[in-house]
Each structure stands twice: as C-alpha cells, then as structure tokens.
Write an enzyme that holds these catalytic residues in place. Sequence first.
Site, mmCIF file in Angstrom:
data_model
loop_
_atom_site.group_PDB
_atom_site.id
_atom_site.type_symbol
_atom_site.label_atom_id
_atom_site.label_comp_id
_atom_site.label_asym_id
_atom_site.label_seq_id
_atom_site.Cartn_x
_atom_site.Cartn_y
_atom_site.Cartn_z
ATOM 1 N N ASP A 184 -5.925 1.441 12.645
ATOM 2 C CA ASP A 184 -7.134 0.698 12.294
ATOM 3 C C ASP A 184 -8.052 0.522 13.498
ATOM 4 O OD1 ASP A 184 -6.779 -0.318 9.346
ATOM 5 O OD2 ASP A 184 -4.835 -0.290 10.334
ATOM 6 N N GLN A 210 0.826 -1.220 0.000
ATOM 7 C CA GLN A 210 0.000 0.000 0.000
ATOM 8 C C GLN A 210 0.857 1.266 0.000
ATOM 9 O OE1 GLN A 210 -0.556 -2.642 2.009
ATOM 10 N NE2 GLN A 210 -2.696 -2.866 2.579
#
Length: 340
Positions: A234, A193
């Site tokens: 997260d 990513q």
Amino acid sequence: MKVNGKNHRTVWMEGSSVFLIEQNLLPFKFEIFESKSYKQTCEAIKNMLVRGAGAIGSAAGFAMTQAFLEAPEKGFWESVEKAKKEIEATRPTAQNLFYATERVFLKAKISNDPVESAIHTAQSIADKDAEDSRKIGEHGNNLIESGFRILTHCNAGWLAFTDFGTALSPIYMAHKSKKNIFVYVDETRPRSQGARLTAWELKNEGIPHAVIPDNAAAHLMQQGKIDMVIVGADRIAANGDVANKIGTLEKAICAKEFGIPFYVAAPTSTFDPVCKTGKEIPIEERNPEEVLYQTGLTEDGKVERVLVCSPGSDAFNPAFDVTPAKFITGIITEKGIISS
Ligand code: MRU
C-alpha cells in the site's frame, strides 16, 4: 480480466460518472456501481466498495475529475482544492491515492484547460496502473518455477488495481505460460479480502488454490509446503520498508525464519520518497465492527451479517502493518526487480 467471458476493469469513467465493481458484494454478487459525483466516489473509497492501492488511486483520480467537472466558475480553484482534501481524507495509507490526486491537480493547475487536463490525466493514471500491473506480471513470472506453491496475503489481484493486479499478476502469467502452480490464500481477516476476493479471482482463472486460516502459514512453511511468498503493498518508504495489509509482517518474519523468498509486488507509484522509513507511514485504524461481524452466504442463498465475537466485547482494528526491508527478498516493479 474476464468475468463471465466479458473483459472488465475495476474502475472506469464515462462522461461525468465513475463506474466501479462493487467489491463489498463479491464473491456473492457481481454488480457495477455508478457514482455520479465526487462525493459519492469518496464514499465508495471510504466504505471499501473500491479498495486496493491501485484501484483506490484510479478512483481518486477520477473523483478529482468529477470535482473539476462539478466546480462552479466562481471560486473554481477553491472548490477543487476543497474536494481534493475530501478525497485525500477517505483512506490514509495507500500512497496511490495521494499520487493520483496530486498529479491530476498539479497538471490541471498548469494547463489552459484544467477540466480537459483532469479528464486526460486521470485516464492516463488508470491506464498506466493497468500497464504497470501487466509488466509486474512479466517480471514476476521469471521468479516462478513450475511446481511452485505460492503463498499470498490479502488481495493484490486485478480487483485491487485497474487490471491484472500486482501479487497475482505474476501468478496469472505463470499459469498462462503453462507452469504448474498452486496458491495458498490467507483468508485475511477481518474483511477477508483473501477468502472473498483473491479466491474468487483465482477460481475465475482456473488456478488451483486453497484458502487457509490466517494463522496457518507458519505451519505450512515449517512443513516445506511453501516455495515463495508474494504480497502487494500500500505504501513503500524510501528505505524499502513496506506497509501492507495487517498480517503481512508476521508472514515475512516466518518466511525469513524458514528461508523462503518473500517478494513484494508494487508499481513505482506506490513508493513514497517523503516517508524515509516505515515508521512514518500512517496506519489506518478501521471500525471495530469489521472484527466483530462477518458477512456470508446462508445455506438458503441469503447474504447475511452476523456477530462472530462474544456479545459486548470490544475490538481493535489496525488495517495495515509495516514489514521492515530486511525481511523482503525483492520488490517486483514495472521497471524490474529490486533485490535487497
Ligand atoms: O484495505 P484494502 O483492501 O484497500 O487493502 C489494500 C490491500 O488490498 C492490500 O494491503 C494489498 O495487499 C495491497 S494493495 C494492492
């Protein structure tokens, strides 16, 4: 943020369709995917067509809206509850997903018009996510001095949220306010990513940066080449432990060793008061194929998937790790900075 001069959000809803930037194709192709049902949106979250805490949250909120729109009159609530469970089973770690499904569901439950309520709530979750990210940029920018070389891990840019991002939002603000900054981008295997998405975002904004191998950060810190680390989150436990993309923990330990400030940027919707410590955060384990194979662009312009490990070897693929609060200098939220 702008792509080819046009403003985009990562995820949005029109009528009964959810539109998503197809992140598995980036940076090689920019395409929008139209999801016509909650089941399709679930698939998009599961296979990471949309990913990143805030973007997953917004997509999950919109998936709930689709579930409300699709539910038959007879057995309406049973149908919605079944869909909610399916949406929540797509990815286990990102708190924003559960924040969104729960919020859309509970607000609809006490409304006279559940469908209208779902449409409205999901949209306000997406709008708030964008606004929170913008505010995180403003607060975080106060920590950045001109000349700073900043390390980031994974992608906590606008693609990971509805807009602006978290870890990258202060970087965008610093660049806009004419500070001279340089960003080191961890490639972030296995799905890369950093190399694929963060690098693409920074290139689009004209921000000087370099992708570094995942194992290079300690060396750069030791050489005095990094002034600050900013990462996303997260899920954040009640004691301040932070779950983020695998590899974050070792960057935090190294930053502490070399006396480099280590910041986490996240909206308060990422805090999970039910998880007392990071030990209670569920860590997603993904398909070993993500480690064994990589997708890239061939010299003649084709996107191809190739095996990058020894044929026949198995792989283990935990997607997140937990950084204990003691390694974190502060958490940049939309309400301000929480210092430890
Ligand atoms: O597996 P992903 O790509 O959905 O992981 C989420 C992330 O992008 C990172 O962990 C990020 O740093 C925090 S979410 C903005």
